[in-house]
Design a protein around this motif. Structure first.
Motif, PDB file in Angstrom:
ATOM      1  N   CYS A 234     -75.812  77.954 110.541  1.00 51.82           N
ATOM      2  CA  CYS A 234     -74.437  78.027 110.086  1.00 51.82           C
ATOM      3  C   CYS A 234     -73.457  78.340 111.337  1.00 51.82           C
ATOM      4  CB  CYS A 234     -74.135  79.096 109.187  1.00 51.82           C
ATOM      5  SG  CYS A 234     -74.874  79.107 107.496  1.00 51.82           S
ATOM      6  N   ASP A 235     -74.139  79.213 112.470  1.00 52.51           N
ATOM      7  CA  ASP A 235     -73.197  79.280 113.563  1.00 52.51           C
ATOM      8  C   ASP A 235     -73.219  78.063 114.351  1.00 52.51           C
ATOM      9  OD1 ASP A 235     -72.085  81.225 115.478  1.00 52.51           O
ATOM     10  OD2 ASP A 235     -73.981  81.113 116.763  1.00 52.51           O
ATOM     11  N   ALA A 236     -74.357  77.365 114.350  1.00 58.36           N
ATOM     12  CA  ALA A 236     -74.267  76.139 115.365  1.00 58.36           C
ATOM     13  C   ALA A 236     -73.616  75.163 114.609  1.00 58.36           C
ATOM     14  CB  ALA A 236     -75.850  75.643 115.549  1.00 58.36           C
ATOM     15  N   SER A 237     -73.558  74.975 113.464  1.00 59.86           N
ATOM     16  CA  SER A 237     -72.898  73.742 112.675  1.00 59.86           C
ATOM     17  C   SER A 237     -71.488  74.114 112.266  1.00 59.86           C
ATOM     18  CB  SER A 237     -73.525  73.306 111.550  1.00 59.86           C
ATOM     19  OG  SER A 237     -73.359  74.578 110.498  1.00 59.86           O
ATOM     20  N   GLY A 238     -70.985  75.300 112.320  1.00 63.72           N
ATOM     21  CA  GLY A 238     -69.635  75.755 112.120  1.00 63.72           C
ATOM     22  C   GLY A 238     -69.567  75.957 110.705  1.00 63.72           C
ATOM     23  N   PHE A 239     -70.331  75.936 109.788  1.00 62.66           N
ATOM     24  CA  PHE A 239     -70.235  76.188 108.355  1.00 62.66           C
ATOM     25  C   PHE A 239     -70.216  77.734 108.366  1.00 62.66           C
ATOM     26  CE2 PHE A 239     -72.305  76.831 104.010  1.00 62.66           C
ATOM     27  CZ  PHE A 239     -71.477  76.207 103.385  1.00 62.66           C
ATOM     28  N   GLU A 240     -69.206  78.027 107.573  1.00 69.82           N
ATOM     29  CA  GLU A 240     -68.687  79.466 107.497  1.00 69.82           C
ATOM     30  C   GLU A 240     -68.755  79.795 106.140  1.00 69.82           C
ATOM     31  OE1 GLU A 240     -65.258  80.932 109.424  1.00 69.82           O
ATOM     32  OE2 GLU A 240     -65.907  79.892 111.486  1.00 69.82           O
ATOM     33  N   PRO A 241     -70.046  80.186 105.382  1.00 68.69           N
ATOM     34  CA  PRO A 241     -69.997  80.399 103.837  1.00 68.69           C
ATOM     35  C   PRO A 241     -69.112  81.622 103.474  1.00 68.69           C
ATOM     36  CG  PRO A 241     -72.116  81.042 104.871  1.00 68.69           C
ATOM     37  CD  PRO A 241     -71.061  80.346 106.035  1.00 68.69           C
ATOM     38  N   ASP A 242     -68.548  81.413 102.160  1.00 73.91           N
ATOM     39  CA  ASP A 242     -67.872  82.321 101.410  1.00 73.91           C
ATOM     40  C   ASP A 242     -68.975  83.325 100.929  1.00 73.91           C
ATOM     41  OD1 ASP A 242     -65.166  81.676 102.127  1.00 73.91           O
ATOM     42  OD2 ASP A 242     -65.679  79.932 100.801  1.00 73.91           O
ATOM     43  N   ILE A 243     -70.090  82.776 100.360  1.00 73.86           N
ATOM     44  CA  ILE A 243     -71.234  83.288  99.620  1.00 73.86           C
ATOM     45  C   ILE A 243     -72.683  82.915 100.367  1.00 73.86           C
ATOM     46  CG2 ILE A 243     -72.637  83.525  97.463  1.00 73.86           C
ATOM     47  CD1 ILE A 243     -69.919  83.107  96.167  1.00 73.86           C
ATOM     48  N   VAL A 244     -73.542  83.906 100.543  1.00 73.51           N
ATOM     49  CA  VAL A 244     -74.691  83.752 101.012  1.00 73.51           C
ATOM     50  C   VAL A 244     -75.746  84.003  99.848  1.00 73.51           C
ATOM     51  CG1 VAL A 244     -76.645  84.017 102.635  1.00 73.51           C
ATOM     52  CG2 VAL A 244     -74.410  83.697 103.628  1.00 73.51           C
ATOM     53  N   HIS A 245     -76.307  83.134  99.113  1.00 78.76           N
ATOM     54  CA  HIS A 245     -77.239  83.426  98.159  1.00 78.76           C
ATOM     55  C   HIS A 245     -78.749  83.380  98.573  1.00 78.76           C
ATOM     56  CE1 HIS A 245     -77.734  82.977  93.590  1.00 78.76           C
ATOM     57  NE2 HIS A 245     -78.470  83.686  93.947  1.00 78.76           N
ATOM     58  N   ALA A 246     -79.213  84.499  98.952  1.00 83.79           N
ATOM     59  CA  ALA A 246     -80.672  84.589  99.417  1.00 83.79           C
ATOM     60  C   ALA A 246     -81.606  84.682  98.192  1.00 83.79           C
ATOM     61  CB  ALA A 246     -80.797  85.592 100.504  1.00 83.79           C
ATOM     62  N   HIS A 247     -82.615  83.809  97.764  1.00 84.44           N
ATOM     63  CA  HIS A 247     -83.448  83.855  96.766  1.00 84.44           C
ATOM     64  C   HIS A 247     -84.742  84.678  97.184  1.00 84.44           C
ATOM     65  CE1 HIS A 247     -80.675  81.397  94.351  1.00 84.44           C
ATOM     66  NE2 HIS A 247     -80.350  80.823  95.522  1.00 84.44           N
ATOM     67  N   ASP A 248     -85.231  85.589  96.508  1.00 85.59           N
ATOM     68  CA  ASP A 248     -86.539  86.357  96.556  1.00 85.59           C
ATOM     69  C   ASP A 248     -86.543  86.785  97.999  1.00 85.59           C
ATOM     70  OD1 ASP A 248     -86.420  85.670  94.010  1.00 85.59           O
ATOM     71  OD2 ASP A 248     -88.774  85.193  93.901  1.00 85.59           O
TER      72      ASP A 248
END
Length: 145
Positions: free
Chosen positions: A131-145
């Motif tokens: 995310c940091d390298a690509s510039g993608f700034e998520p509003d939600i991080v959905h981590a599964h299990d």
């Protein structure tokens, strides 16, 4: 009034049809597809397992060398991209030591890999580094299990 689309990052150990050992894969694939169909910017991060590599016909390299901090040690990985259900972008974290194994979670004798906690900790850290390298700034991080 319609709310603006969200940027959503899924971090999971499996997703249909790329990697499946149970129901988690179905949930991740279906939910990511449905949220994208509703207009959200959805991206999925998965390990680039050997079984995925052997079933792919082609993929694009997004980042060739991505540093991932693990305690005092900096490790590297690369990120490849494919498209999952409905065209959802799936970013595959390639790290041969952690993810080039026969099974997702255990060996052929059904023994859990002793470094599973570290492997999936690495996956989570690699997802954030992506995310940091690509510039993608998520509003939600959905981590599964």
């Amino acid at each position: 009034m319609k709310s603006p689309p969200l940027k959503i990052l899924f971090v999971a150990s499996e997703m249909t049809p790329l990697a499946k050992s149970g129901g988690l894969a179905d949930v991740v694939g279906a939910l990511a597809h449905e949220l994208q169909a509703r207009g959200h910017d959805v991206r999925v991060v998965l390990p680039f397992y050997s079984s995925i590599r052997s079933n792919l016909r082609g993929y694009g390299s997004v980042i060739a060398s991505l540093p991932v901090q693990m305690g005092d040690e900096e490790m590297g990985c690369s990120v490849a991209v494919v498209h999952g259900p409905g065209g959802v972008p799936v970013h595959l974290i390639e790290h041969h030591h952690y993810f080039s194994r026969e099974g997702f979670y255990h060996d052929e004798q059904m023994r859990d890999y002793p470094d599973n906690a570290r492997r999936f900790g690495f996956l989570c850290r690699a997802a954030l580094a992506y995310c940091d390298a690509s510039g993608f700034e998520p509003d939600i991080v959905h981590a599964h299990d």
